[in-house]
Design an enzyme around this catalytic site. Structure first.
Site, PDB file in Angstrom:
ATOM      1  N   CYS A 118       0.806  -1.219   0.000  1.00 20.15           N
ATOM      2  CA  CYS A 118       0.000   0.000   0.000  1.00 20.15           C
ATOM      3  C   CYS A 118       0.843   1.275   0.000  1.00 20.15           C
ATOM      4  CB  CYS A 118      -0.953   0.005   1.189  1.00 20.15           C
ATOM      5  SG  CYS A 118      -2.130  -1.347   1.076  1.00 20.15           S
ATOM      6  N   HIS A 259      -3.594   7.094   1.936  1.00 20.48           N
ATOM      7  CA  HIS A 259      -3.939   5.760   1.429  1.00 20.48           C
ATOM      8  C   HIS A 259      -5.331   5.398   1.946  1.00 20.48           C
ATOM      9  CE1 HIS A 259      -3.951   1.625   0.430  1.00 20.48           C
ATOM     10  NE2 HIS A 259      -3.835   1.211   1.676  1.00 20.48           N
ATOM     11  N   ASN A 289     -10.033  -0.447  -0.951  1.00 20.04           N
ATOM     12  CA  ASN A 289      -8.573  -0.387  -0.901  1.00 20.04           C
ATOM     13  C   ASN A 289      -8.009  -0.967  -2.204  1.00 20.04           C
ATOM     14  OD1 ASN A 289      -5.861  -0.613  -0.377  1.00 20.04           O
ATOM     15  ND2 ASN A 289      -6.103  -1.554   1.635  1.00 20.04           N
TER      16      ASN A 289
END
Ligand code: UT7
Length: 335
Positions: A118, A259, A289
């Site tokens: 990520c 993020h 995500n």
């Protein structure tokens, strides 16, 4: 090529994105696992995510680059370097960067994939910035792309509701006016987090076998609670650290670009920085995500919507598997 001795910054000069058409909403997950729209919304902030039915990560990346080229003039032969942040490459090798290079006709480029989960986009953006600042390279494509559906276990309610597929790309070029561009970065990794978030098999330690398939080791494993705590601390601390190091107050910052893993992690980070919700880029509700794609997706959407203006100070911030985490401070230079 000559090395430049003139101080230059690296800056984002173009953006593009691609999300697949197919939408999985929370209602759909109610039909396949023991969950509810209410649980998913309150615990994560996610309402729906996009899923790529055919093709791999390189397909989405190329579509994102086409979107960039539609809106910004770019001759593929001028591209020096392609860096692809991904943990879901089409294949282990050749790299996704090579596949993209061929598909877009970037005849003079070299490229590589970068694996930082990520935090991948931040690691790749700082890598590109360093190549630009060296004076050797002028046009670098930084792609953040992941087909998370390819490694998601849709029988595991802890994880399947979290992830989606997307690709986004930025072009990074030099800028002589040092008031703009990438001004600072703080990046970390800590392998003590390796047992909390991983895909166990498919690499050299556990090559694919009947056992790895039977044990579902080719899917994401996550100890959500442990990662959550580490992410809240890691993202909030590093975002605060980069503000302090650059003598920035919350008034100086136009947007936090976090993020998009969990709305509660995003809120905790904003709170630590003293930043209100209206100054936080958010699209987790629509995409979930998407790992390396979340931050450039936010930048592209907000820029296209006219919400991101030249001179805006941004703090980009991420936390992910590894652990990997970090923050980048930049001043937006696009009109
Ligand atoms: O992007 C890379 C880094 N990753 C992250 O940042 C993700 C970090 N982790 C998280 O975002 C959160 O931990 C999750 C969203 C994954 C989970 O939220 P949580 O508030 O930490 O829930 P939990 O894991 O503590 O689970 C609470 C309860 C459990 O039930 P019991 O044991 O209390 O009876 C879970 O079994 O919620 C249950 N649960 C669910 N219930 C309904 C777990 N998943 C679900 C679900 N629907 N999908």
């Amino acid at each position: 090529m000559q090395k430049s001795h003139k101080p230059i910054n690296a800056t984002i000069t173009a953006v593009g994105m691609y999300v697949p058409e197919k939408i999985l909403d929370n209602k759909y997950f109610e039909s396949i696992v023991d969950t509810s729209d209410e649980w998913i919304t309150t615990r994560t902030g996610i309402k729906e995510r996009r899923i790529l039915e055919n093709g791999g990560t390189s397909f989405m990346a190329v579509e994102a680059i086409k979107d960039l080229m539609k809106n910004f003039p770019l001759n593929p032969e001028e591209i020096d370097l392609i860096i692809v942040a991904t943990i879901t490459p089409d294949m282990f090798f050749p790299s996704t960067a090579c596949l993209i290079q061929e598909k877009i006709g970037a005849k003079n480029a070299w490229g590589f994939d970068l694996s930082a989960a990520c935090s991948g986009f931040l690691f790749a953006l700082q890598t590109a910035a360093s190549f630009i600042e060296s004076g050797r390279y002028k046009k670098i494509l930084v792609v953040g792309a992941d087909k998370m559906s390819s490694i998601t276990d849709y029988t595991d309610r802890n994880n399947c509701i979290l992830f989606g597929d997307a690709a986004s790309v930025v072009l990074v070029e030099p800028i002589e006016d040092l008031n703009y561009g990438i001004k600072d970065s703080i990046l970390y990794c800590d392998g003590s987090g390796k047992d909390t978030l991983y895909m166990k098999a498919g690499g050299s330690l556990f090559p694919a076998s009947q056992e790895t398939v039977a044990n579902r080791w080719h899917y994401i494993y996550q100890d959500g609670k442990t990662v959550f705590k580490a992410a809240v601390k890691g993202m909030a601390d590093v975002s605060y650290e980069i503000m302090k190091r650059n003598n920035l107050t919350s008034d100086d910052i136009a947007y936090l670009v976090p993020h998009q893993a969990n709305m509660r992690i995003i809120d905790a980070t904003a709170e630590r920085m003293g930043i209100s919700r209206d100054k936080v880029m958010i699209n987790i509700d629509r995409y979930g995500n998407t790992t390396a794609a979340t931050i450039p997706l936010c930048l592209t959407e907000y820029y296209k919507a006219g919400k991101l203006k030249k001179g805006d100070n941004l703090i980009l911030s991420a936390f992910g598997a590894g652990y990997t985490w970090g923050a980048i401070y930049l001043t937006w230079s696009l009109d």
